[in-house]
Design a protein around this motif. Structure first.
Motif, PDB file in Angstrom:
ATOM      1  N   SER A  12      43.152  52.454  42.392  1.00 25.66           N
ATOM      2  CA  SER A  12      42.120  52.606  41.375  1.00 25.66           C
ATOM      3  C   SER A  12      41.642  51.241  40.897  1.00 25.66           C
ATOM      4  CB  SER A  12      42.643  53.405  40.184  1.00 25.66           C
ATOM      5  OG  SER A  12      42.927  54.724  40.581  1.00 25.66           O
ATOM      6  N   GLN A  19      47.721  54.847  41.772  1.00 21.91           N
ATOM      7  CA  GLN A  19      48.307  53.720  41.032  1.00 21.91           C
ATOM      8  C   GLN A  19      47.927  52.376  41.651  1.00 21.91           C
ATOM      9  OE1 GLN A  19      52.428  55.001  41.065  1.00 21.91           O
ATOM     10  NE2 GLN A  19      52.344  55.600  38.908  1.00 21.91           N
ATOM     11  N   GLN A  42      44.886  53.630  37.360  1.00 23.29           N
ATOM     12  CA  GLN A  42      46.177  53.113  37.814  1.00 23.29           C
ATOM     13  C   GLN A  42      47.331  53.728  37.039  1.00 23.29           C
ATOM     14  OE1 GLN A  42      45.547  48.940  37.244  1.00 23.29           O
ATOM     15  NE2 GLN A  42      44.110  48.809  38.948  1.00 23.29           N
TER      16      GLN A  42
END
Ligand SMILES: Cc1cc2nc3c(=O)[nH]c(=O)nc-3n(C[C@H](O)[C@H](O)[C@H](O)COP(=O)(O)O)c2cc1C
Ligand code: SF4
Ligand code: FES
Lengths: 157, 406
Positions: B371, B368, B377
């Motif tokens: 990325s 989360q 995410q």
């Protein structure tokens, strides 16, 4: 490939480049046009596109390999894509998938021997309220049942 | 074929599905002028309908302020989030709103070209959209000196996607338009400064653009009378799954999940997936929650699951989606989604350990934050929310370590 065939493919790519232009942004529309007509973009065509757009053939290949709807290997005359995402799954996609495989004698990812149909899964087609859904070339079919799907497939040439 | 083409007459709603005379938005825009358009938009507090919810007026003002010879208006019609199909309805049944929204954006920001990035799956719409554009040209709503205004020139072209979900992400979309692999870019810089061909670019969702003509004609203040303080106006919800009347509904922001379920005829509902595969899964105990940016946010996808559904199977379907659709550029997303899927398969076979699952949850939280784009995410959202909210079902049903779903 026959020389004649090569020449005609070159002409085809030349006319597409003439229409869409030689900018890099023309690459995808050109590839899509080839894909639409031939159902795949051969190595030779990729090289010709690269030559005319003045980019490296690897660049063209890297774009072709990225997009699910562009193929670098020969496909069937018709590409059938059944939605495998959850709404269609809940609506009964599994039964449709099995029936279609049985009828065509192939599994997903394969092409029939007579080259009539390539069978693929696709992710959500935006028809989730009317699933199970599939796209045949660019036509959408919804509310599929095993019987309905098979009738549709048996009708395409 | 025209999916839903026959429903035009029955659609009703506060904003988008309300009465509209084609052409009235752009006429009003020309009448009040650029500055007032931006003010009206700000007054409306319209936020982006594509998922992220960025204030539309702010985005437009940034592009208005950017100095450049050339600017672009891009309509994001990639609509790939599982369970979303409201843009399909707008494009098929209300193209005048979408195109006019783009035209108004073009006028306001001084752009001469608009591009619709239409997902490849919607290629069947191409003919009807193009004939509508032709009609607009004939009516002098597109082309040169629009409606007799010297120097107001605008054209709209349609570009197709080729089956990549990530191309809905605005920077990946721009990469795709430029003829590249649809790989998300680092942001900043944002498209408002460095967008298509390096030029300032507005990327807006179909529904966002379609709201603009209504706001201009009826006023930002009127728009704000619908919805909540932080989520103004109404929203198109794409409803699918276990209910009697799936389809697209226009409801004010702030509608309770419970009330939506009632409207669409959902019975014995166990859970609602709000926001598609990258959204989160809301269990029955939370059906009092509201659909709004500040509560259960969504780009429009509402998928309903009744008591008979196996939540682990649903979760697996979502993770398979992300494994396929990750562009593969960054490691947390490329590898992480595969690991999460493997974890689910282990639960399915009853060979997991809780120690391993806890590590996977940690991995999810790392994805989360680490990325590169919204795909990686948000892809762990379903994993985290379903394992948390349905642990009873997933782990207790057949006893710990049981063969779930068999
Ligand atoms: C993986 C991913 C997919 C997305 N897909 C879409 C999409 O299909 N349509 C869309 O409008 N926005 C999509 N977005 C959001 C866009 O990046 C962008 O925020 C949006 O187009 C901005 O328009 P808006 O402000 O009008 O919402 C996606 C974002 C991510 C991370
Ligand atoms: S998060 Fe996923 S989709 Fe986004 S850039 Fe990284 S690998 Fe690509
Ligand atoms: S889930 Fe199949 S069309 Fe959306």
């Amino acid at each position: 490939m026959l020389v004649l065939e090569k020449n005609s493919l070159t002409e085809e790519v030349e006319s597409l480049v003439e229409f869409y232009g030689t900018e890099r942004s023309a690459l995808l529309p050109i590839l899509q046009a080839v894909q639409r007509k031939h159902k795949y973009v051969s190595d030779f065509v990729q090289q010709e596109i690269a030559r005319l757009l003045d980019i490296h053939p690897v660049e063209v290949y890297s774009v072709v390999s990225f997009y699910a709807f562009l193929h670098s290997e020969p496909q069937g005359r018709n590409i059938v894509r059944l939605c495998q995402t959850i709404a269609c799954d809940l609506a009964g996609k599994e039964a449709v998938a099995r029936a279609v495989e049985r009828e065509l004698g192939i599994t997903f990812g394969q092409t029939t021997k007579d080259k009539r149909i390539t069978l693929e899964y696709a992710n959500c087609l935006g028809m989730c309220d009317q699933g199970p859904a599939m796209i045949v070339n660019d036509r959408v079919y919804t509310h599929l049942t095993p019987e309905k799907a098979i009738n549709i497939l048996n009708e395409i040439k | 074929m025209k999916p839903n083409g026959n429903k035009y007459a029955v659609r009703q709603g506060a904003v988008l599905f309300s009465e509209y005379a084609p052409g009235s938005g752009i006429k009003k825009a020309l009448e009040i002028g650029r500055e007032n358009i931006l003010l009206e938009l700000r007054e409306s507090k319209l936020k982006g309908r594509g998922g992220a919810g960025f204030p539309t007026a702010t985005k437009w003002m940034l592009v208005a302020a950017a100095k450049s010879e050339e600017k672009f208006i891009v309509c994001n019609a990639d609509e790939g989030e599982p369970g979303t199909f409201k843009d399909r309805v707008l494009l098929l049944e209300y193209p005048e709103l979408v195109f006019e929204g783009m035209l108004i954006a073009g006028y306001t920001l001084g752009a001469r070209q608009g591009i619709i990035y239409l997902r490849g799956e919607y290629e069947y719409m191409l003919k009807s959209l193009e004939s509508y554009l032709e009609q607009m040209k004939e009516d002098n709503l597109l082309g040169n000196n629009i409606l007799g205004n010297p120097n107001f020139n605008f054209e709209i072209v349609i570009r197709l996607g080729s089956g990549a979900y990530v191309c809905g992400e605005e920077t990946a979309l721009i990469e795709s338009l430029e003829g590249n692999r649809g790989e998300a870019r680092n942001r900043p810089p944002y498209p408002v400064n460095t967008g298509y061909l390096g030029r300032p670019t507005v990327v807006n969702n179909v529904e966002t653009l379609a709201s603009v003509p209504h706001i201009l004609v009826k006023g930002g203040e009127w728009f704000r009378t619908f919805g909540t303080d932080k989520s103004t106006g109404s929203k198109l919800f794409s409803v699918s799954g276990d209910c009697e009347r799936p389809g697209v509904y226009e409801l004010p922001w702030g509608t309770k999940i419970k009330d939506l379920l009632e409207i669409v005829g959902a019975k014995n509902t166990k859970a609602v997936q709000v926001g598609g595969a990258s959204g989160s899964c809301i269990p029955k105990s939370q059906f009092e929650r509201t659909l709004a940016y500040e509560d259960a946010a969504t780009g429009g996808s509402i998928m309903i699951f009744n008591e008979s559904r196996n939540m682990l199977k649903i979760l697996k379907n979502f993770m398979e989606f992300f494994v396929e659709e990750s562009c593969g550029q960054c490691t947390p997303c490329r590898v992480g989604n595969v690991k999460l899927l493997e974890g689910i398969e282990k639960i399915e076979r009853g060979v997991y350990t809780f120690g391993h699952l806890n590590k996977l949850k940690e991995l999810g939280r790392t994805m989360q934050v680490a990325s590169k784009c919204g795909l990686g995410q948000s892809s762990p959202n379903a994993f985290l929310s379903i394992l948390e909210n349905f642990k009873e079902e997933i782990f207790n049903k057949n006893g710990y370590g049981g063969h779930n779903g068999k």
